[in-house]
Design an enzyme around this catalytic site. Structure first.
Site, mmCIF file in Angstrom:
data_model
loop_
_atom_site.group_PDB
_atom_site.id
_atom_site.type_symbol
_atom_site.label_atom_id
_atom_site.label_comp_id
_atom_site.label_asym_id
_atom_site.label_seq_id
_atom_site.Cartn_x
_atom_site.Cartn_y
_atom_site.Cartn_z
ATOM 1 N N GLU A 209 -3.103 4.198 -5.444
ATOM 2 C CA GLU A 209 -2.517 5.516 -5.619
ATOM 3 C C GLU A 209 -1.945 5.732 -7.016
ATOM 4 O OE1 GLU A 209 -2.854 7.595 -3.139
ATOM 5 O OE2 GLU A 209 -3.419 6.151 -1.625
ATOM 6 N N CYS B 204 -3.173 15.764 -3.927
ATOM 7 C CA CYS B 204 -4.164 14.691 -3.930
ATOM 8 C C CYS B 204 -5.556 15.290 -3.760
ATOM 9 C CB CYS B 204 -3.864 13.680 -2.825
ATOM 10 S SG CYS B 204 -4.198 14.296 -1.158
#
Length: 134
Positions: free
Chosen positions: A4, A13
């Site tokens: 991440e 995202c």
């Protein structure tokens, strides 16, 4: 495995979900910001939550490396996707290899195949299939 990266400011995202820290999504809103201390607390809770999902829904024994791979997967795709997945059905039918191989099917976000997800799922599959020692 660090997939991440850490973002203190909220961002969307690849699945268009507001996110911060290391992939934390709960309660994240546009323009919100977290501290490093909050990131660590959220990460611990998010991993514990993913572990609880694997513990609850997997009915067969797992080796540690398999557990770790599936926790990483749940952390990324969420409990609901895991619960409804062919991966879980294969796993609970004791088709361990088949379940590990299912990981590489989960490489799409918003209908697009993403290189980052291909890389992540490939690594999870390798851990799942092989006892990993750093």
């Amino acid at each position: 495995m660090d997939y991440e990266g850490c973002q203190l400011n909220a961002y969307q995202c690849s699945a268009n979900v507001w996110t911060n820290g290391y992939g934390h999504t709960v309660g994240v809103t546009p323009n919100s910001e977290v501290t490093h201390q909050e990131v660590v607390g959220n990460l611990v809770r998010d991993v514990q939550s993913a572990e609880a999902v694997v513990d609850q829904w997997v009915t067969v024994p797992l080796e540690q490396h398999q557990f770790d791979a599936f926790v990483s997967f749940v952390f990324n795709v969420g409990a609901g996707n895991f619960q409804r997945s062919t991966l879980l059905k294969k796993l609970n039918a004791e088709d361990y290899t088949g379940a590990c191989n299912e990981l590489t099917r989960w490489v799409y976000a918003d209908g697009k195949r993403l290189k980052g997800l291909v890389r992540r799922r490939s690594a999870e599959r390798e851990v799942c299939l092989n006892a990993y020692t750093p």
